[in-house]
Write an enzyme that holds these catalytic residues in place. Structure first.
Site, PDB file in Angstrom:
ATOM      1  N   TYR A  16       0.850  -1.170  -0.060  1.00 36.64           N
ATOM      2  CA  TYR A  16       0.115  -0.055   0.061  1.00 36.64           C
ATOM      3  C   TYR A  16       0.886   1.274  -0.118  1.00 36.64           C
ATOM      4  CZ  TYR A  16      -3.294   3.587   1.803  1.00 36.64           C
ATOM      5  OH  TYR A  16      -4.133   4.422   2.097  1.00 36.64           O
ATOM      6  N   GLU A  38     -11.694   5.587   4.597  1.00 38.29           N
ATOM      7  CA  GLU A  38     -10.843   6.210   6.011  1.00 38.29           C
ATOM      8  C   GLU A  38     -12.096   6.344   7.111  1.00 38.29           C
ATOM      9  OE1 GLU A  38      -8.073   7.090   6.526  1.00 38.29           O
ATOM     10  OE2 GLU A  38      -7.218   6.754   4.481  1.00 38.29           O
ATOM     11  N   TRP A  46      -5.624   0.778  10.081  1.00 34.80           N
ATOM     12  CA  TRP A  46      -5.815   0.782   8.646  1.00 34.80           C
ATOM     13  C   TRP A  46      -5.829  -0.514   8.138  1.00 34.80           C
ATOM     14  CZ3 TRP A  46      -8.348   2.952   5.285  1.00 34.80           C
ATOM     15  CH2 TRP A  46      -8.004   2.841   3.840  1.00 34.80           C
TER      16      TRP A  46
END
Length: 184
Positions: A16, A38, A46
């Protein structure tokens, strides 16, 4: 290869970090997806969201706001029963409500969000120098709230700005750091 410290913690994070985080992203569907993810991440790691991203995409019709805006009680129940996503009532309701807010916009979501990108941004020297909130993310959150969006505070908006390349917060020693971190 030297990365931002968080980017070296797992293979998923490395991928990522190396290919997506901080890369300019445009388009209403793409921005709605990132905004929604988000928002789902709020209070979680995350990595949890990243590993469930394909499930989220399937569950939320590829994050096409015009489809999600039409979700009703049966869709909500389906989402709450889907173990492949984060089953949080408030976040699911926020995503559906935010899709409806996108439909009411008088400008594109991409244009609205990018209007808050800072003109100048100083590259952080270390991970400790990366802010959690900025005046721009605070202004973005305030405007989104005014327009009926929920679950998008200043910290979440700043994470969105970082993820979509509105700001370049790769630290100085990171191989992804490219020259001066001056935004539009």
């Amino acid at each position: 290869m030297i990365r931002c410290p968080w980017g070296d913690s797992t293979p998923d994070y490395a991928e990522y970090h190396d290919t997506e985080w901080g890369v300019e992203l445009h388009g209403d569907v793409a921005m709605f997806e990132r905004m929604s993810l988000e928002s789902f991440q709020s209070g979680l790691s995350w990595i949890t969201i990243l590993r469930k991203r394909e499930n989220f995409r399937r569950a939320f019709a590829g994050f096409r706001p015009e489809v999600v805006a039409g979700y009703g009680p049966e869709d909500f129940d389906r989402l709450m029963a889907d173990a492949g996503i984060v089953r949080n009532r408030a976040k699911i309701n926020a995503t559906i409500g935010n899709a409806r807010a996108v439909a009411r916009l008088d400008v594109g979501l991409d244009e609205l969000l990018w209007s808050f990108a800072p003109r100048r941004h100083r590259r952080p020297r270390t991970a400790q120098d990366v802010p959690a909130v900025t005046p721009e993310s605070t202004a973005m959150a305030k405007e989104l709230k005014r327009r009926g969006f929920t679950f998008l505070g200043p910290t979440t908006c700043y994470a969105l700005m970082q993820a979509t390349g509105m700001v370049d917060d790769h630290i100085e020693t990171c191989f992804r750091a490219t020259g001066a971190a001056t935004a539009r």
